[in-house]
Design a protein around this motif. Structure first.
Motif, PDB file in Angstrom:
ATOM      1  N   VAL A  49       0.858  -1.185   0.000  1.00 18.35           N
ATOM      2  CA  VAL A  49       0.000   0.000   0.000  1.00 18.35           C
ATOM      3  C   VAL A  49       0.895   1.237   0.000  1.00 18.35           C
ATOM      4  N   LEU A  50       0.596   2.172  -0.881  1.00 17.25           N
ATOM      5  CA  LEU A  50       1.267   3.465  -0.893  1.00 17.25           C
ATOM      6  C   LEU A  50       0.420   4.416  -0.058  1.00 17.25           C
ATOM      7  N   ILE A  51       1.029   5.021   0.963  1.00 26.22           N
ATOM      8  CA  ILE A  51       0.302   5.972   1.799  1.00 26.22           C
ATOM      9  C   ILE A  51       0.978   7.330   1.766  1.00 26.22           C
ATOM     10  N   GLU A  52       0.167   8.362   1.963  1.00 28.29           N
ATOM     11  CA  GLU A  52       0.660   9.734   2.081  1.00 28.29           C
ATOM     12  C   GLU A  52       0.459  10.165   3.521  1.00 28.29           C
ATOM     13  N   TRP A  53       1.551  10.481   4.190  1.00 26.54           N
ATOM     14  CA  TRP A  53       1.470  10.949   5.572  1.00 26.54           C
ATOM     15  C   TRP A  53       0.854  12.340   5.592  1.00 26.54           C
ATOM     16  N   GLN A  54      -0.189  12.513   6.379  1.00 28.48           N
ATOM     17  CA  GLN A  54      -0.896  13.778   6.488  1.00 28.48           C
ATOM     18  C   GLN A  54      -0.362  14.635   7.630  1.00 28.48           C
ATOM     19  N   ALA A  55      -0.005  13.992   8.734  1.00 20.51           N
ATOM     20  CA  ALA A  55       0.513  14.702   9.908  1.00 20.51           C
ATOM     21  C   ALA A  55       1.279  13.726  10.776  1.00 20.51           C
ATOM     22  N   ALA A  85      -0.635  10.028  11.083  1.00 24.03           N
ATOM     23  CA  ALA A  85      -1.808   9.530  10.366  1.00 24.03           C
ATOM     24  C   ALA A  85      -1.592   9.770   8.885  1.00 24.03           C
ATOM     25  N   ALA A  86      -2.084   8.840   8.090  1.00 24.49           N
ATOM     26  CA  ALA A  86      -1.855   8.882   6.649  1.00 24.49           C
ATOM     27  C   ALA A  86      -3.144   8.530   5.909  1.00 24.49           C
ATOM     28  N   ARG A  87      -3.126   8.809   4.625  1.00 22.93           N
ATOM     29  CA  ARG A  87      -4.216   8.420   3.719  1.00 22.93           C
ATOM     30  C   ARG A  87      -3.646   7.447   2.689  1.00 22.93           C
ATOM     31  N   VAL A  88      -4.446   6.457   2.368  1.00 21.80           N
ATOM     32  CA  VAL A  88      -4.058   5.489   1.348  1.00 21.80           C
ATOM     33  C   VAL A  88      -4.143   6.162  -0.019  1.00 21.80           C
ATOM     34  N   SER A  89      -3.051   6.089  -0.776  1.00 23.66           N
ATOM     35  CA  SER A  89      -3.009   6.658  -2.123  1.00 23.66           C
ATOM     36  C   SER A  89      -3.239   5.610  -3.204  1.00 23.66           C
ATOM     37  N   LYS A  90      -2.645   4.422  -3.006  1.00 23.38           N
ATOM     38  CA  LYS A  90      -2.699   3.384  -4.033  1.00 23.38           C
ATOM     39  C   LYS A  90      -2.542   2.034  -3.352  1.00 23.38           C
ATOM     40  N   ILE A  91      -3.181   0.998  -3.898  1.00 22.65           N
ATOM     41  CA  ILE A  91      -3.078  -0.333  -3.301  1.00 22.65           C
ATOM     42  C   ILE A  91      -2.624  -1.360  -4.324  1.00 22.65           C
ATOM     43  N   GLY A  92      -1.961  -2.404  -3.809  1.00 24.62           N
ATOM     44  CA  GLY A  92      -1.577  -3.528  -4.652  1.00 24.62           C
ATOM     45  C   GLY A  92      -2.782  -4.381  -5.003  1.00 24.62           C
ATOM     46  N   SER A  93      -2.618  -5.269  -5.945  1.00 28.39           N
ATOM     47  CA  SER A  93      -3.730  -6.057  -6.491  1.00 28.39           C
ATOM     48  C   SER A  93      -4.391  -6.998  -5.485  1.00 28.39           C
ATOM     49  N   ALA A  94      -3.691  -7.402  -4.428  1.00 22.58           N
ATOM     50  CA  ALA A  94      -4.260  -8.342  -3.452  1.00 22.58           C
ATOM     51  C   ALA A  94      -4.699  -7.666  -2.150  1.00 22.58           C
ATOM     52  N   VAL A  95      -4.628  -6.355  -2.077  1.00 28.29           N
ATOM     53  CA  VAL A  95      -4.981  -5.646  -0.841  1.00 28.29           C
ATOM     54  C   VAL A  95      -6.494  -5.609  -0.693  1.00 28.29           C
ATOM     55  N   PRO A 100      -8.052   3.229  -1.490  1.00 32.08           N
ATOM     56  CA  PRO A 100      -7.599   4.618  -1.610  1.00 32.08           C
ATOM     57  C   PRO A 100      -8.567   5.574  -0.903  1.00 32.08           C
ATOM     58  N   GLY A 101      -7.975   6.521  -0.166  1.00 31.28           N
ATOM     59  CA  GLY A 101      -8.755   7.492   0.593  1.00 31.28           C
ATOM     60  C   GLY A 101      -8.933   7.135   2.054  1.00 31.28           C
ATOM     61  N   ASP A 102      -8.713   5.857   2.418  1.00 30.69           N
ATOM     62  CA  ASP A 102      -8.842   5.460   3.826  1.00 30.69           C
ATOM     63  C   ASP A 102      -7.763   6.117   4.670  1.00 30.69           C
ATOM     64  N   GLN A 103      -8.118   6.435   5.908  1.00 26.05           N
ATOM     65  CA  GLN A 103      -7.162   6.974   6.874  1.00 26.05           C
ATOM     66  C   GLN A 103      -6.558   5.793   7.631  1.00 26.05           C
ATOM     67  N   VAL A 104      -5.233   5.799   7.780  1.00 27.80           N
ATOM     68  CA  VAL A 104      -4.545   4.675   8.407  1.00 27.80           C
ATOM     69  C   VAL A 104      -3.435   5.140   9.347  1.00 27.80           C
ATOM     70  N   ILE A 119       5.697   3.100   1.387  1.00 28.07           N
ATOM     71  CA  ILE A 119       5.086   1.858   0.912  1.00 28.07           C
ATOM     72  C   ILE A 119       5.177   0.851   2.044  1.00 28.07           C
ATOM     73  N   TYR A 120       4.029   0.271   2.394  1.00 33.13           N
ATOM     74  CA  TYR A 120       3.931  -0.648   3.523  1.00 33.13           C
ATOM     75  C   TYR A 120       3.147  -1.887   3.135  1.00 33.13           C
ATOM     76  N   ASP A 121       3.454  -3.001   3.783  1.00 32.09           N
ATOM     77  CA  ASP A 121       2.646  -4.199   3.639  1.00 32.09           C
ATOM     78  C   ASP A 121       1.306  -3.930   4.321  1.00 32.09           C
ATOM     79  N   GLN A 122       0.214  -4.380   3.730  1.00 28.36           N
ATOM     80  CA  GLN A 122      -1.106  -4.111   4.295  1.00 28.36           C
ATOM     81  C   GLN A 122      -1.250  -4.627   5.726  1.00 28.36           C
ATOM     82  N   LYS A 123      -0.512  -5.678   6.098  1.00 29.32           N
ATOM     83  CA  LYS A 123      -0.623  -6.227   7.460  1.00 29.32           C
ATOM     84  C   LYS A 123      -0.059  -5.264   8.505  1.00 29.32           C
ATOM     85  N   ASN A 124       0.720  -4.271   8.090  1.00 28.70           N
ATOM     86  CA  ASN A 124       1.296  -3.296   9.017  1.00 28.70           C
ATOM     87  C   ASN A 124       0.510  -2.003   9.091  1.00 28.70           C
TER      88      ASN A 124
END
Length: 184
Positions: A49-55, A85-95, A100-104, A119-124
């Motif tokens: 998962v590609l995430i964008e850190w918001q704060a 806290a971050a927002r999901v920007s892009k996900i891999g095919s098995a995520v 995208p858009g979720d806060q994580v 870029i993080y593994d979805q399990k993290n």
């Protein structure tokens, strides 16, 4: 709290770059923390998962970790920042756990929130409510679980009990008061 700039850019080679605060040795943060630009893969593995850190806050635990006095000492070089806290920007095919858009948040053992993207593994990743304001979401990972466990697991509080604390004006101190009110 650090407000991160979203200056994510695509280079001619199609690789992605992001700014990151990191340290190669432990010591005074103002002497050892450096800013670098790192390249991220342009494609994601199926579980990534590609995430964008918001704060990302600057927590006393961050300072202690950089100094080498915190209980968790990542191997060096290390990316700085424990909470954020971050927002999901892009996900891999098995995520399947986020979109995208979720806060994580990242799991507790994953440092490196003082960056623009990662870029993080979805399990993290831990999905949290999108309606939680970013300034609260960014402070959710370190102090609130500690406060909850301290008041719920290490003490058998009953209505009318007193809780005595020092540093009551800290984030954790304020959360002790809030959690105690919830227990009444």
């Amino acid at each position: 709290m650090l407000k991160l700039n979203s200056s994510f850019r695509s280079l001619a080679s199609r690789s992605l770059s992001t700014r990151q605060l990191f340290y190669e040795k432990r010591g005074k943060p103002e002497k050892v923390v450096q800013l670098r630009t790192i390249e991220l893969a342009d494609t994601l593995a199926p579980e990534e998962v590609l995430i964008e850190w918001q704060a990302a806050p600057i927590n006393p635990a961050d300072i202690n970790q950089i100094q080498g006095t915190y209980a968790v000492r990542p191997s060096l070089p290390a990316a700085a920042g424990l909470e954020g806290a971050a927002r999901v920007s892009k996900i891999g095919s098995a995520v399947k756990s986020v979109k995208p858009g979720d806060q994580v948040l990242t799991s507790y053992v994953i440092p490196g929130t003082w960056t623009d993207f990662g870029i993080y593994d979805q399990k993290n990743l831990i999905k949290i409510d999108n309606d939680l304001p970013i300034e609260h979401a960014a402070l959710f990972k370190v102090n609130p679980p500690s406060v909850y466990l301290m008041l719920k697991e290490y003490a058998q509080l009953k209505k009318g009990d007193w809780v005595v604390q020092n540093c009551a004006n800290s984030a954790a101190g304020k959360q002790v008061i809030q959690v105690c009110k919830l227990f009444l």
